[in-house]
Design a protein around this motif. Sequence first.
Motif, mmCIF file in Angstrom:
data_model
loop_
_atom_site.group_PDB
_atom_site.id
_atom_site.type_symbol
_atom_site.label_atom_id
_atom_site.label_comp_id
_atom_site.label_asym_id
_atom_site.label_seq_id
_atom_site.Cartn_x
_atom_site.Cartn_y
_atom_site.Cartn_z
ATOM 1 N N UNK A 155 -10.886 -38.797 19.975
ATOM 2 C CA UNK A 155 -11.647 -37.730 20.613
ATOM 3 C C UNK A 155 -10.768 -36.931 21.580
ATOM 4 N N UNK A 156 -9.954 -37.613 22.357
ATOM 5 C CA UNK A 156 -9.040 -36.929 23.284
ATOM 6 C C UNK A 156 -7.981 -36.140 22.525
ATOM 7 N N UNK A 157 -7.492 -36.703 21.430
ATOM 8 C CA UNK A 157 -6.509 -35.990 20.608
ATOM 9 C C UNK A 157 -7.116 -34.710 20.043
ATOM 10 N N UNK A 158 -8.346 -34.799 19.583
ATOM 11 C CA UNK A 158 -9.027 -33.608 19.060
ATOM 12 C C UNK A 158 -9.206 -32.565 20.154
ATOM 13 N N UNK A 159 -9.582 -33.006 21.344
ATOM 14 C CA UNK A 159 -9.798 -32.084 22.465
ATOM 15 C C UNK A 159 -8.485 -31.414 22.866
#
Length: 161
Positions: free
Chosen positions: A75-79
């Motif tokens: 999720x952080x990578x996507x953000x």
Amino acid sequence: MKMFFQQKYLWLIAAWMVTTSVLGGLATKLGPWYFSLIQPPWKPPDWAFGIVWTTIFILSALAWMVAFNGGASQSQKNKITMLFWLNGFFNVLWSVLYFRMQHPDWSLIEAFFLWGSVLAIILVMWPIRRLAAYLMMPYLIWVTIAMCLNWETLVLNPGAY
């Protein structure tokens, strides 16, 4: 031995760097209008901007890699990825507004979005790996300087746009 960085992410980061720098470079037209502007005495020489932007893009890519390698969730990578691409859009848009459309007034308004996109990247990276956030600080500082330069250009050149 663990690879420092997964190849699929390296291509994504390289694509952001190349896309943003090439489109930004193409949008930057130093023509008669630009050279007719009164510039503040503290403005860096034009040749320095390429060096500064190259350094910022390298530091940004390193920050991206450090954050992704520092335990970021999917999720952080996507953000982070979404924020970098949004930042690239704002980066190029500033050049289009300032140089191509010759509207330093519009580019100054847009610069707040560019600045905010850099800050958002820093804030998302901070809890993952502080080194990644610190590597983004020169970008935030440079955009702040560019905003001051943009403002002074407006003050020194009323009606030139």
